[in-house]
Every structure is written in C-alpha cells, then in structure tokens.
Design a protein around this motif. Structure first.
Motif, PDB file in Angstrom:
ATOM      1  N   ALA A 164     -22.950   7.513  -8.378  1.00 40.07           N
ATOM      2  CA  ALA A 164     -21.625   8.151  -7.766  1.00 40.07           C
ATOM      3  C   ALA A 164     -21.100   6.952  -6.914  1.00 40.07           C
ATOM      4  O   ALA A 164     -19.751   6.655  -6.874  1.00 40.07           O
ATOM      5  N   GLN A 165     -21.937   6.428  -6.059  1.00 38.37           N
ATOM      6  CA  GLN A 165     -21.199   5.343  -5.048  1.00 38.37           C
ATOM      7  C   GLN A 165     -21.045   4.115  -5.931  1.00 38.37           C
ATOM      8  O   GLN A 165     -20.021   3.385  -5.565  1.00 38.37           O
ATOM      9  N   ALA A 166     -21.706   3.761  -7.010  1.00 38.43           N
ATOM     10  CA  ALA A 166     -21.399   2.687  -7.730  1.00 38.43           C
ATOM     11  C   ALA A 166     -19.995   2.779  -8.518  1.00 38.43           C
ATOM     12  O   ALA A 166     -19.509   1.702  -8.713  1.00 38.43           O
ATOM     13  N   CYS A 167     -19.810   4.098  -8.791  1.00 37.46           N
ATOM     14  CA  CYS A 167     -18.487   4.186  -9.595  1.00 37.46           C
ATOM     15  C   CYS A 167     -17.325   4.407  -8.633  1.00 37.46           C
ATOM     16  O   CYS A 167     -16.128   4.247  -9.250  1.00 37.46           O
ATOM     17  N   TRP A 168     -17.620   4.559  -7.487  1.00 39.09           N
ATOM     18  CA  TRP A 168     -16.403   5.152  -6.422  1.00 39.09           C
ATOM     19  C   TRP A 168     -15.319   3.856  -6.346  1.00 39.09           C
ATOM     20  O   TRP A 168     -15.748   2.680  -6.310  1.00 39.09           O
TER      21      TRP A 168
ATOM     22  N   SER B  24     -14.655  -1.062  -9.505  1.00 39.55           N
ATOM     23  CA  SER B  24     -15.941  -0.458  -8.888  1.00 39.55           C
ATOM     24  C   SER B  24     -17.001  -1.461  -8.553  1.00 39.55           C
ATOM     25  O   SER B  24     -17.022  -2.405  -9.175  1.00 39.55           O
ATOM     26  N   ILE B  25     -18.050  -0.850  -7.868  1.00 41.74           N
ATOM     27  CA  ILE B  25     -19.273  -1.744  -7.646  1.00 41.74           C
ATOM     28  C   ILE B  25     -19.909  -1.887  -9.070  1.00 41.74           C
ATOM     29  O   ILE B  25     -20.188  -2.919  -9.333  1.00 41.74           O
ATOM     30  N   TRP B  26     -19.871  -0.828  -9.850  1.00 44.66           N
ATOM     31  CA  TRP B  26     -20.745  -0.932 -11.124  1.00 44.66           C
ATOM     32  C   TRP B  26     -19.686  -2.147 -12.139  1.00 44.66           C
ATOM     33  O   TRP B  26     -20.353  -2.686 -12.682  1.00 44.66           O
ATOM     34  N   ASP B  27     -18.220  -1.972 -11.768  1.00 40.38           N
ATOM     35  CA  ASP B  27     -17.699  -2.903 -12.647  1.00 40.38           C
ATOM     36  C   ASP B  27     -17.956  -4.336 -12.103  1.00 40.38           C
ATOM     37  O   ASP B  27     -18.302  -5.282 -13.042  1.00 40.38           O
TER      38      ASP B  27
END
Length: 156
Positions: free
Chosen positions: A34-38, A47-50
């Motif tokens: 959830a934090q990585a997608c925020w 996002s961080i994931w991106d």
C-alpha cells in the motif's frame, strides 16, 4: 583506486551503504505494498512502485547487455514504470524488492569480475556514473514520497 573501482564503490553506496545520504535498499526497507502504490492526491507523480519498476528495467537491461545477451523486452521510458503490475499484495511487493536486489547484485558482480577491457567494450566509467546518478535521483524521489506519506523514519 582506479576509475572503475571508484564507480563500483559509488554504485554500492547509492544502493546499500548508508553514507551521508540514504541508499535505495534502505529507502525500500519495511514498506508495505500500500505504501509502495501510494501517490499524493491531485499530483501527477509516479509511485514508489513505479520508480522501482523503472530502476529494475534499466539495471536488468544493462546486465543483459554486459553479458552479451539479446534484450527482447524493449519498452519506452514511460512503459518502464509499469514493468510489474502494482497491487495491494505485500508478497507481490516483496517480489519487486527482491528483483531490485537481484538486479543490483548481478550488476555489481559483473562490474567487479569483468576485466577493464571487457567492460570498455560495453560500458565506460562515464556511463556507470550516469547510471548511478539516475538511481540516486529516483532514490530521492522515493524518500520524498515516503516523507509525504509519513512512512520515512523521523530523526528529530
């Protein structure tokens, strides 16, 4: 220390050695999916994931090129941010982080164990420096996003 040794030292510093700036490995530690997608509301940001997807893509491509392997996963720069689909699944996020770690360790091993002659056929010290600067830039973005969401540890 020659220039390639210096480049490898800085590559390790930006990825996993806490120095006077936080490395990428620390920036990803302890995060949930959830934090990585925020993303901050109303903001057109990755996002961080991106950002991690983007870094993985370019590091894996560099490793393949250094190994002399054909790279068949050609993506545009914008498409690299979507390399691995985002989800709320913490196990999926953990796989992304593991892939980032593996890409780094593969690159470090290649740079460390290849002769300068082998490397100069594919990569110059200036290109390594540019690659490292790119990773440091995105690490700063990741830390800024964590600060905005309140998930970056405060030292005050």
């Amino acid at each position: 220390m020659d220039r390639m040794d210096l480049a490898i030292f800085v590559l390790n510093s930006t990825f996993e050695k806490d120095n006077w700036y936080p490395p990428l490995k620390d920036a990803l530690e302890g995060m949930t999916a959830a934090q990585a997608c925020w993303k901050p509301s109303g903001e057109a940001v990755n996002s961080i994931w991106d950002n991690v997807n983007h870094l993985i893509y370019y590091k894996e491509r560099l490793v393949a090129n250094l190994k002399g392997q054909e790279w068949t996963k050609t993506l545009s720069n914008d498409e690299t941010f979507n390399l691995m689909e985002q989800s709320s699944d913490d196990e999926a996020w953990d796989e992304v982080v593991k892939r980032a770690l593996n890409a780094h360790y593969s690159l470090r091993e290649l740079l460390t164990n290849s002769s300068k002659e082998e490397l100069h056929g594919y990569l110059t010290e200036a290109e390594v420096a540019d690659f490292i600067t790119h990773e440091a830039y995105h690490t700063g973005q990741i830390i800024q996003l964590r600060k905005l969401q309140g998930s970056w540890p405060s030292h005050s």
